[in-house]
Design a protein around this motif. Structure first.
Motif, PDB file in Angstrom:
ATOM      1  N   LEU A  23      50.880  39.875  23.505  1.00 56.25           N
ATOM      2  CA  LEU A  23      50.427  39.715  24.875  1.00 56.25           C
ATOM      3  C   LEU A  23      50.482  38.246  25.264  1.00 56.25           C
ATOM      4  O   LEU A  23      50.009  37.388  24.511  1.00 56.25           O
ATOM      5  N   LEU A  24      51.034  37.965  26.431  1.00 56.62           N
ATOM      6  CA  LEU A  24      51.102  36.604  26.945  1.00 56.62           C
ATOM      7  C   LEU A  24      50.549  36.564  28.363  1.00 56.62           C
ATOM      8  O   LEU A  24      50.953  37.354  29.217  1.00 56.62           O
ATOM      9  N   TRP A  25      49.612  35.640  28.598  1.00 56.46           N
ATOM     10  CA  TRP A  25      49.096  35.406  29.951  1.00 56.46           C
ATOM     11  C   TRP A  25      49.675  34.097  30.456  1.00 56.46           C
ATOM     12  O   TRP A  25      49.589  33.064  29.777  1.00 56.46           O
ATOM     13  N   ILE A  26      50.261  34.132  31.645  1.00 63.45           N
ATOM     14  CA  ILE A  26      50.740  32.918  32.300  1.00 63.45           C
ATOM     15  C   ILE A  26      49.866  32.724  33.531  1.00 63.45           C
ATOM     16  O   ILE A  26      50.031  33.389  34.549  1.00 63.45           O
ATOM     17  N   ASP A  27      48.918  31.823  33.421  1.00 62.15           N
ATOM     18  CA  ASP A  27      47.874  31.657  34.436  1.00 62.15           C
ATOM     19  C   ASP A  27      48.287  30.640  35.485  1.00 62.15           C
ATOM     20  O   ASP A  27      48.854  29.595  35.161  1.00 62.15           O
ATOM     21  N   ALA A  28      48.009  30.942  36.735  1.00 61.02           N
ATOM     22  CA  ALA A  28      48.219  29.985  37.824  1.00 61.02           C
ATOM     23  C   ALA A  28      47.120  30.163  38.873  1.00 61.02           C
ATOM     24  O   ALA A  28      47.330  29.933  40.054  1.00 61.02           O
ATOM     25  N   ALA A  29      45.970  30.592  38.431  1.00 61.42           N
ATOM     26  CA  ALA A  29      44.916  31.030  39.351  1.00 61.42           C
ATOM     27  C   ALA A  29      44.362  29.899  40.210  1.00 61.42           C
ATOM     28  O   ALA A  29      44.238  28.753  39.776  1.00 61.42           O
ATOM     29  N   ASP A  30      44.019  30.233  41.416  1.00 63.30           N
ATOM     30  CA  ASP A  30      43.309  29.349  42.337  1.00 63.30           C
ATOM     31  C   ASP A  30      41.851  29.309  41.900  1.00 63.30           C
ATOM     32  O   ASP A  30      41.182  30.350  41.862  1.00 63.30           O
ATOM     33  N   PRO A  31      41.304  28.149  41.526  1.00 64.65           N
ATOM     34  CA  PRO A  31      39.908  28.080  41.070  1.00 64.65           C
ATOM     35  C   PRO A  31      38.902  28.597  42.094  1.00 64.65           C
ATOM     36  O   PRO A  31      37.795  28.995  41.717  1.00 64.65           O
ATOM     37  N   ASP A  32      39.270  28.575  43.371  1.00 61.04           N
ATOM     38  CA  ASP A  32      38.358  29.014  44.428  1.00 61.04           C
ATOM     39  C   ASP A  32      38.729  30.386  44.998  1.00 61.04           C
ATOM     40  O   ASP A  32      38.261  30.755  46.082  1.00 61.04           O
ATOM     41  N   LEU A  33      39.545  31.131  44.278  1.00 61.51           N
ATOM     42  CA  LEU A  33      40.092  32.381  44.809  1.00 61.51           C
ATOM     43  C   LEU A  33      39.017  33.326  45.326  1.00 61.51           C
ATOM     44  O   LEU A  33      39.152  33.922  46.394  1.00 61.51           O
ATOM     45  N   LEU A  34      37.942  33.504  44.580  1.00 64.12           N
ATOM     46  CA  LEU A  34      36.920  34.473  44.957  1.00 64.12           C
ATOM     47  C   LEU A  34      35.642  33.809  45.461  1.00 64.12           C
ATOM     48  O   LEU A  34      34.576  34.427  45.459  1.00 64.12           O
ATOM     49  N   SER A  35      35.768  32.571  45.903  1.00 62.15           N
ATOM     50  CA  SER A  35      34.612  31.871  46.463  1.00 62.15           C
ATOM     51  C   SER A  35      34.074  32.638  47.669  1.00 62.15           C
ATOM     52  O   SER A  35      34.824  33.028  48.560  1.00 62.15           O
ATOM     53  N   GLY A  36      32.766  32.865  47.669  1.00 63.41           N
ATOM     54  CA  GLY A  36      32.134  33.573  48.773  1.00 63.41           C
ATOM     55  C   GLY A  36      31.999  35.062  48.576  1.00 63.41           C
ATOM     56  O   GLY A  36      31.278  35.732  49.328  1.00 63.41           O
ATOM     57  N   VAL A  37      32.671  35.620  47.568  1.00 62.61           N
ATOM     58  CA  VAL A  37      32.513  37.046  47.272  1.00 62.61           C
ATOM     59  C   VAL A  37      31.121  37.274  46.692  1.00 62.61           C
ATOM     60  O   VAL A  37      30.623  36.469  45.895  1.00 62.61           O
ATOM     61  N   SER A  38      30.481  38.349  47.070  1.00 63.09           N
ATOM     62  CA  SER A  38      29.110  38.600  46.625  1.00 63.09           C
ATOM     63  C   SER A  38      29.040  38.722  45.103  1.00 63.09           C
ATOM     64  O   SER A  38      29.937  39.290  44.466  1.00 63.09           O
ATOM     65  N   VAL A  39      27.990  38.175  44.550  1.00 59.46           N
ATOM     66  CA  VAL A  39      27.786  38.212  43.102  1.00 59.46           C
ATOM     67  C   VAL A  39      27.698  39.651  42.599  1.00 59.46           C
ATOM     68  O   VAL A  39      28.166  39.972  41.510  1.00 59.46           O
ATOM     69  N   SER A  40      27.134  40.542  43.395  1.00 57.28           N
ATOM     70  CA  SER A  40      26.989  41.936  42.968  1.00 57.28           C
ATOM     71  C   SER A  40      28.347  42.598  42.754  1.00 57.28           C
ATOM     72  O   SER A  40      28.537  43.370  41.806  1.00 57.28           O
TER      73      SER A  40
END
Length: 409
Positions: free
Chosen positions: A97-114
């Motif tokens: 398995l290989l993960w190639i990450d390029a995620a936006d650190p703020d992608l889910l900013s503001g989404v409810s914790v629940s």
């Protein structure tokens, strides 16, 4: 070395050192649409190295965000069975398995914790077999990262917009030892150096570690049969692989109920597309009894409530403050990089491979030996140039391990 030559070396490194693909072996790549050009290079490199079949799962940041913003509330407590079944089949076939990450650190900013918490728990339950395989090195796996526009802008906000991605590419190349000579050979020498550090620590048989730094005074007991390891691992078939690229750490597990004191973070933790920062944890008999964060406090509280094991530590990792990533003075907002710039700990599950015979133990037996299990494993950074670490032997003798953020031996 041209940019294209560096890209080619990176693809080769991921295939030959990261997952170390074997003849006829299946490879599953999980990545995002931001990486498609580089992922094509990796796929071609994998086939050239003899892979049997290469499958790529692409996700997209906007689509992932749309799920959290628009899906019905009851969907967050569910997880697609076909995802777990795909990974289970790969494990059965002894694939990689290989993960190639390029995620936006703020992608889910503001989404409810629940919502985030419900999805984390659902995924944790559905992927239990996969998590067990990864934590016990039953399959070869690796994580690398390449730039996206959003991530590059976060890391280099003061660089001209059209040069941010280029700047992040060059920074990443340096962290994975690409640019001078043969990268595969560079990594062989680097891993040998880490192995030497691990061998010294394993010979010492420290009973506990004592961390001191501004905001930190923490004692961590180690199991009698603990093993210090490096980024280089082996599958049951004796195939070597490097799970994290870059890697600068030597790590082991704590005794689940033997952690006492307080510890403060020194770099932000990016968790589920959000940032947690300026936090302090207090431990009593291994358990987190108090957690406070200046940024992302609600998410921190949910993290340590994911299950009972999320209230305990699962990893102790040593990284000198003068590591190449730390020396760059770049904050990556990505744990893969930031954890390799700093001593760090992990909330949640321990690697059974860090205990003699640990991979053969059942969950009940792991608990009996003081080895933490959990659906979580989240690294957070605590190191600095002001950190000292002492090793305490069984007879009470104290020996320095780190002084002012660097190895004392």
């Amino acid at each position: 070395m041209t940019f294209q030559e560096k890209l080619a070396q990176f693809a080769e490194l991921a295939v030959k050192v990261g997952v170390n693909i074997q003849k006829g072996q299946t490879l599953l790549i999980n990545t995002t649409t931001d990486t498609i050009e580089f992922t094509r290079l990796v796929v071609k490199e994998a086939y050239a190295a003899g892979a049997g079949r290469v499958t790529v799962n692409f996700s997209d940041g906007e689509i992932d965000r749309a799920f959290f913003d628009n899906a019905p509330e009851d969907e967050f407590a569910k997880y697609p069975r076909w995802i777990s079944e795909q990974r289970d089949e790969l494990i059965e076939r002894k694939g990689a398995l290989l993960w190639i990450d390029a995620a936006d650190p703020d992608l889910l900013s503001g989404v409810s914790v629940s919502k985030l918490s419900a999805q984390q728990k659902a995924a944790g339950k559905a992927l239990a077999n996969y998590r067990n395989a990864v934590m016990n090195d039953k399959v070869a796996w690796a994580i690398i990262a390449v730039p996206s526009k959003q991530w590059a802008a976060k890391v280099f906000p003061n660089v001209e917009a059209d040069k941010q991605v280029e700047a992040l590419w060059e920074a990443i190349f340096k962290t994975v030892r690409i640019g001078e000579g043969n990268a595969v050979e560079n990594w062989q020498g680097h891993l040998e150096n880490l192995d030497t550090r691990a061998a010294i620590l394993n010979a010492k048989r420290f009973a506990k570690l004592h961390y001191t730094a501004p905001g930190t005074d923490l004692t961590i007991e180690l199991p009698d049969k603990h093993i210090w390891q490096t980024g280089a691992s082996k599958t049951p078939e004796n195939t070597s692989f490097v799970a994290n690229m870059p890697t600068e750490e030597v790590y082991t597990m704590p005794s689940k109920y033997g952690v006492n004191g307080t510890v403060s973070n020194t770099k932000p933790l990016v968790f589920q597309g959000n940032i947690i920062d300026d936090f302090k944890l207090t431990f009593e008999n291994g358990k987190i009894v108090k957690a406070e964060a200046g940024v992302g406090n609600d998410l921190l509280q949910e993290l340590i409530k994911a299950d009972e094991g999320s209230k305990y530590l699962g990893e102790v990792a040593l990284v000198p403050h003068e590591s190449p990533i730390s020396a760059s003075n770049i904050l990556y907002y990505n744990t893969l990089f930031d954890e390799n710039a700093s001593n760090h700990l992990a909330i949640g599950e321990a690697y059974p491979t860090c205990y003699e015979g640990g991979s053969a133990l059942s969950p009940e037996q792991l608990e009996e030996h003081g080895i933490n299990t959990s659906i979580t494993h989240e690294d957070f950074m605590i190191g600095s140039a002001n950190m000292n670490i002492d090793g305490v032997l069984a007879d009470g003798t104290v020996e320095p391990i780190f002084r002012n953020g660097s190895w004392a031996f």
